[in-house]
Design a protein around this motif. Structure first.
Motif, PDB file in Angstrom:
ATOM      1  N   ALA A  82      61.470  53.514 -38.800  1.00 18.03           N
ATOM      2  CA  ALA A  82      60.904  53.410 -37.450  1.00 18.03           C
ATOM      3  C   ALA A  82      61.215  52.039 -36.855  1.00 18.03           C
ATOM      4  CB  ALA A  82      59.399  53.654 -37.490  1.00 18.03           C
ATOM      5  N   LEU A 110      57.279  50.769 -23.430  1.00 25.43           N
ATOM      6  CA  LEU A 110      56.773  51.398 -24.655  1.00 25.43           C
ATOM      7  C   LEU A 110      57.470  50.943 -25.954  1.00 25.43           C
ATOM      8  CD1 LEU A 110      54.419  53.284 -24.974  1.00 25.43           C
ATOM      9  CD2 LEU A 110      55.972  55.225 -24.816  1.00 25.43           C
ATOM     10  N   LEU A 113      56.095  47.734 -27.098  1.00 29.98           N
ATOM     11  CA  LEU A 113      54.735  47.821 -27.631  1.00 29.98           C
ATOM     12  C   LEU A 113      54.790  47.960 -29.150  1.00 29.98           C
ATOM     13  CD1 LEU A 113      51.635  48.394 -27.032  1.00 29.98           C
ATOM     14  CD2 LEU A 113      52.258  50.799 -27.059  1.00 29.98           C
ATOM     15  N   TYR A 114      55.706  48.836 -29.617  1.00 28.18           N
ATOM     16  CA  TYR A 114      55.788  49.066 -31.060  1.00 28.18           C
ATOM     17  C   TYR A 114      56.563  47.974 -31.774  1.00 28.18           C
ATOM     18  CZ  TYR A 114      53.657  53.486 -30.013  1.00 28.18           C
ATOM     19  OH  TYR A 114      52.766  54.438 -29.596  1.00 28.18           O
ATOM     20  N   ARG A 115      57.106  47.017 -31.000  1.00 31.15           N
ATOM     21  CA  ARG A 115      57.755  45.881 -31.635  1.00 31.15           C
ATOM     22  C   ARG A 115      56.769  44.721 -31.746  1.00 31.15           C
ATOM     23  NH1 ARG A 115      63.711  44.307 -29.495  1.00 31.15           N
ATOM     24  NH2 ARG A 115      63.962  46.555 -29.644  1.00 31.15           N
ATOM     25  N   GLY A 116      55.545  44.924 -31.227  1.00 32.77           N
ATOM     26  CA  GLY A 116      54.517  43.895 -31.343  1.00 32.77           C
ATOM     27  C   GLY A 116      54.668  42.774 -30.333  1.00 32.77           C
ATOM     28  N   ARG A 122      56.230  41.979 -22.309  1.00 36.17           N
ATOM     29  CA  ARG A 122      56.615  43.390 -22.176  1.00 36.17           C
ATOM     30  C   ARG A 122      56.862  43.730 -20.718  1.00 36.17           C
ATOM     31  NH1 ARG A 122      52.226  45.210 -25.634  1.00 36.17           N
ATOM     32  NH2 ARG A 122      51.245  46.206 -23.861  1.00 36.17           N
TER      33      ARG A 122
ATOM     34  N   MET B   1      52.088  47.462 -34.088  1.00 34.66           N
ATOM     35  CA  MET B   1      51.281  47.411 -32.867  1.00 34.66           C
ATOM     36  C   MET B   1      49.911  46.803 -33.179  1.00 34.66           C
ATOM     37  SD  MET B   1      50.504  50.405 -30.132  1.00 34.66           S
ATOM     38  CE  MET B   1      49.856  51.526 -31.334  1.00 34.66           C
ATOM     39  N   ARG B   2      49.479  45.933 -32.298  1.00 32.85           N
ATOM     40  CA  ARG B   2      48.192  45.285 -32.530  1.00 32.85           C
ATOM     41  C   ARG B   2      47.042  46.238 -32.228  1.00 32.85           C
ATOM     42  NH1 ARG B   2      49.649  39.785 -29.513  1.00 32.85           N
ATOM     43  NH2 ARG B   2      51.387  41.072 -28.884  1.00 32.85           N
ATOM     44  N   GLU B   5      46.028  46.734 -28.659  1.00 34.11           N
ATOM     45  CA  GLU B   5      46.953  47.585 -27.907  1.00 34.11           C
ATOM     46  C   GLU B   5      46.643  49.046 -28.191  1.00 34.11           C
ATOM     47  OE1 GLU B   5      49.066  46.381 -25.875  1.00 34.11           O
ATOM     48  OE2 GLU B   5      49.714  44.400 -26.540  1.00 34.11           O
ATOM     49  N   ARG B   8      43.755  50.092 -26.247  1.00 33.21           N
ATOM     50  CA  ARG B   8      44.041  50.332 -24.842  1.00 33.21           C
ATOM     51  C   ARG B   8      44.718  51.690 -24.651  1.00 33.21           C
ATOM     52  NH1 ARG B   8      47.006  45.331 -22.471  1.00 33.21           N
ATOM     53  NH2 ARG B   8      45.636  44.391 -23.997  1.00 33.21           N
ATOM     54  N   VAL B   9      45.645  52.011 -25.555  1.00 30.81           N
ATOM     55  CA  VAL B   9      46.340  53.304 -25.472  1.00 30.81           C
ATOM     56  C   VAL B   9      45.327  54.446 -25.628  1.00 30.81           C
ATOM     57  CG1 VAL B   9      48.008  54.811 -26.607  1.00 30.81           C
ATOM     58  CG2 VAL B   9      48.535  52.388 -26.306  1.00 30.81           C
ATOM     59  N   ARG B 305      56.875  58.784 -29.072  1.00 30.57           N
ATOM     60  CA  ARG B 305      56.427  57.463 -29.541  1.00 30.57           C
ATOM     61  C   ARG B 305      57.100  57.104 -30.854  1.00 30.57           C
ATOM     62  NH1 ARG B 305      51.971  55.272 -26.955  1.00 30.57           N
ATOM     63  NH2 ARG B 305      51.009  56.615 -25.393  1.00 30.57           N
ATOM     64  N   ALA B 310      57.364  53.973 -33.087  1.00 24.71           N
ATOM     65  CA  ALA B 310      56.013  53.988 -33.640  1.00 24.71           C
ATOM     66  C   ALA B 310      56.076  54.415 -35.102  1.00 24.71           C
ATOM     67  CB  ALA B 310      55.131  54.945 -32.852  1.00 24.71           C
ATOM     68  N   ILE B 315      50.525  55.732 -35.070  1.00 24.27           N
ATOM     69  CA  ILE B 315      50.048  56.978 -34.478  1.00 24.27           C
ATOM     70  C   ILE B 315      48.682  57.349 -35.054  1.00 24.27           C
ATOM     71  CG2 ILE B 315      50.533  59.441 -34.217  1.00 24.27           C
ATOM     72  CD1 ILE B 315      52.465  57.735 -32.657  1.00 24.27           C
ATOM     73  N   GLN B 318      46.042  55.175 -33.590  1.00 23.36           N
ATOM     74  CA  GLN B 318      45.773  55.514 -32.190  1.00 23.36           C
ATOM     75  C   GLN B 318      44.806  56.701 -32.091  1.00 23.36           C
ATOM     76  OE1 GLN B 318      49.228  56.516 -29.754  1.00 23.36           O
ATOM     77  NE2 GLN B 318      47.883  57.714 -28.422  1.00 23.36           N
TER      78      GLN B 318
END
Lengths: 233, 394
Positions: A82, A110, A113-116, A122, B1-2, B5, B8-9, B305, B310, B315, B318
């Motif tokens: 991933a 997006l 986001l997944y790269r931190g 962003r 992902m923090r 975040e 928020r999602v 995602r 992701a 996931i 989330q």
């Protein structure tokens, strides 16, 4: 010789459907150089979508090796895959695949986001990517408020925002009329020229395929022909 | 992902489906609300009963014949009127010993009839119990000694028999015998659901004659201070077993009664809370169900995602946050509604409701836990989706 953006060595993919085994790919080797512009072309059921999924690291080959930027992807865990996907590959899908209730800029952001990456950066990078595809004035619009051509260009911005080495576009004009399809193709070609990202189109449309520098014909799970385009020569 | 975040999602996803989110929360809202309200009513009932027991007076010891456990069948009384004087002599304070023998009788004034509890008592009742007289006076030792036919009325009996008329000095007929009203009690309310304002007190000697008995039901003794209660209780029992070596007597203190009642009402509260907790559990199942539907509906989103980078964990987290948010928000709303209803019940119904500090805290904690517990299965399922399979679904 430079390290290829992506390379497949003798990959096969076997699905088992209701007890019977279906060989979608039967030993395919392929090398895409950095900055190259190529098309994988073939009729439906030829295995071209399977090949795209394998090149996009969305799926694993049954045998064979796939390397991305010289790195063997087949030995990685799902999480590592991933991360690699996030950093090296951008996708453009036929049906755009945008989050419909989400603003264009957040759709584009997006992958970051997944790269931190933090929210401020962003948004800055997503805004720049939208400017690059000519949608600087549509940042706050939700996906549902945009036309098909605009949606696909948002998707292209999303594919490029993470600065990947390879952009995989699966029938990018399939849901668009000829004129907007042409605009999307021009956008892809300009980005390929300007930013040096390798672009691989997957299509059954010969006219689209012939715009690229190289056509890779897939039939019955094998590469039938792999030749540079007459125009490029 | 923090985590922030992911949070928020998740909030965005819940807001995108406001009505569904609200309906999903409803189960948790009702569950938590029910726990808070029922526990409040249970605690309120306990406090009220305690107040009633304490309202009888302080440091009282009840002496009854036989061996009593709370709730056991009454035994035939072997206590005699002379035992009242005997115990008064033993403890050196005859004024602190009251007695009662009671029976339900028909009371009439002219053509008005009521059914009332007639308590035969001695002159020490005001010394032992909190039983203020509104008008007139209480029974005297002379009344008891000479078997006078005089009566002191509870406020409710007085109202029903005489209304606005002055009852003092008037005649009433109890079981066919005429009595003269010499006093009226102040209103005191009820104890254990029995209204003490419906009682009529008459001299114990007169009552024995009226009922045709020579027993008394119980003796009540007041200890000077709380520290004297236990030694006095032992002294009373010792005195009785000395006088009646073959008989058994019990001496129960107010704190013993409170302890037993507290246990019973505590158990009742627990049962109520458990029933409410079941509805909370059902609410949790609802959350799980909707989350599974949501995962199925958003398969394509999940696939996208994942294609964009992701990881499984991103996931899963989330969707887990979505589930926990649903139950947590539901828990907070349920808590507010529960506290609000308890306050309303307190203000506008006879139900006493007291919010125990632990019940909202517990209900809230449980609702968060319910979210985690019932969110895990759908969230893991979402995380495990293969990106290719997920993207292909239309």
């Amino acid at each position: 010789m430079t390290t290829p953006a992506i390379e497949a060595v003798d990959v096969t993919r076997v699905y088992s459907l209701g007890g019977t085994e279906v060989q979608a790919l039967r030993g395919v080797s392929l090398r895409v150089a950095p900055g190259e512009y190529a098309a994988i072309i073939g009729p439906s059921g030829s295995g071209k979508s399977t090949l795209m999924h394998l090149l996009g690291l969305l799926d694993r080959p049954s045998s064979g090796v796939i390397t991305v930027g010289g790195r063997d992807a087949t030995s990685l865990s799902d999480s590592e895959l991933a991360v690699l996907r996030n950093q090296t590959i951008g996708f453009v899908f036929q049906s755009f695949q945008l989050l419909s209730r989400t603003a264009a800029i957040d759709n584009v952001a997006l992958p970051l986001l997944y790269r931190g990456i933090g929210k401020t950066e962003r948004r800055e990078r997503a805004a720049a990517a939208l400017d690059a595809v000519g949608l600087g004035d549509r940042k706050g619009h939700k996906a549902t408020e945009l036309s098909g051509g605009e949606q696909q260009r948002v998707a292209i911005a999303r594919a490029l925002v993470g600065e990947p080495q390879l952009l995989l576009a699966d029938e990018p004009t399939g849901n668009l009329d000829t004129r907007t399809g042409g605009e999307v193709m021009e956008t892809l070609e300009r980005l390929n020229r300007d930013s040096g990202v390798a672009v691989v189109l997957v299509t059954h449309d010969r006219d689209i395929a012939l715009r690229t520098q190289r056509q890779i014909y897939v039939r019955d799970g094998l590469i039938e022909r792999d030749e540079p385009s007459a125009m490029a020569q | 992902m923090r985590l922030a975040e992911a949070f928020r999602v998740a909030v965005g996803a819940l807001r995108a489906n406001r009505l569904r989110s609200l309906l999903t929360m409803l189960g948790v809202i009702i569950g938590v609300g029910a726990v808070v309200v029922l526990v409040a009513i249970g605690s309120g009932a306990k406090q009220e009963v305690e107040a009633q027991v304490e309202g009888l007076g302080s440091n009282i010891i009840f002496v009854v014949p036989g061996s009593v456990e709370f709730g056991s069948a009454p035994t035939i009384s072997r206590l005699q009127l002379e035992d009242v004087d005997y115990l008064g002599r033993v403890i050196g304070n005859p004024d602190a010993v009251a007695t009662t023998v009671s029976s339900g009788e028909t009371v009439s004034v002219g053509s008005d009839e009521v059914f009332s509890t007639i308590a035969g008592t001695n002159a020490n009742v005001p010394n032992v119990f909190t039983r203020p007289i509104a008008r007139g006076e209480y029974l005297t030792a002379t009344d008891v000694d000479t078997r006078r036919r005089v009566a002191v009325l509870g406020s409710a009996v007085s109202d029903r028999l005489f209304g606005d008329l002055e009852p003092l000095g008037r005649q009433i007929t109890i079981a066919g015998v005429r009595f003269r009203v010499i006093g009226v009690f102040e209103e005191v309310g009820s104890t254990f659901g029995v209204s003490r304002d419906d009682e009529i007190h008459i001299p114990v000697s007169t009552a024995q004659q009226l009922f045709g008995v020579d027993r008394i039901d119980a003796i009540a003794v007041k200890a000077p201070t709380i520290d004297d209660v236990e030694p006095l209780r032992k002294e009373l029992l010792a005195a009785l077993s000395e006088k009646y070596p073959d008989e058994e007597f019990s001496a129960v203190t107010q704190s013993q009664i409170l302890g037993t009642l507290g246990q019973i009402l505590g158990l009742l509260t627990l049962v109520l809370a458990a029933i409410a907790a079941i509805s909370l559990l059902v609410g949790g199942v609802g959350v799980s169900n909707i989350m599974l539907v949501s995962v199925r509906e958003r398969t394509r989103e999940i696939g996208l995602r994942k294609a964009l980078g992701a990881r499984r964990r991103d996931i899963t987290v989330q969707f887990l946050i979505e589930a926990v948010l649903l139950t947590t928000i539901g828990g907070v709303i349920g808590m507010a509604i529960g506290i609000g209803s308890a306050l309303l019940a307190n203000a506008f119904t006879p139900l006493p409701a007291v919010i125990a500090w632990w019940s909202p805290v517990l209900a809230f904690t449980v609702s968060v836990a319910v979210g985690v517990f019932f969110g895990v299965v759908p969230a893991r399922r979402a995380g495990k989706l293969e990106p290719v399979v997920a993207l292909r679904s239309e």
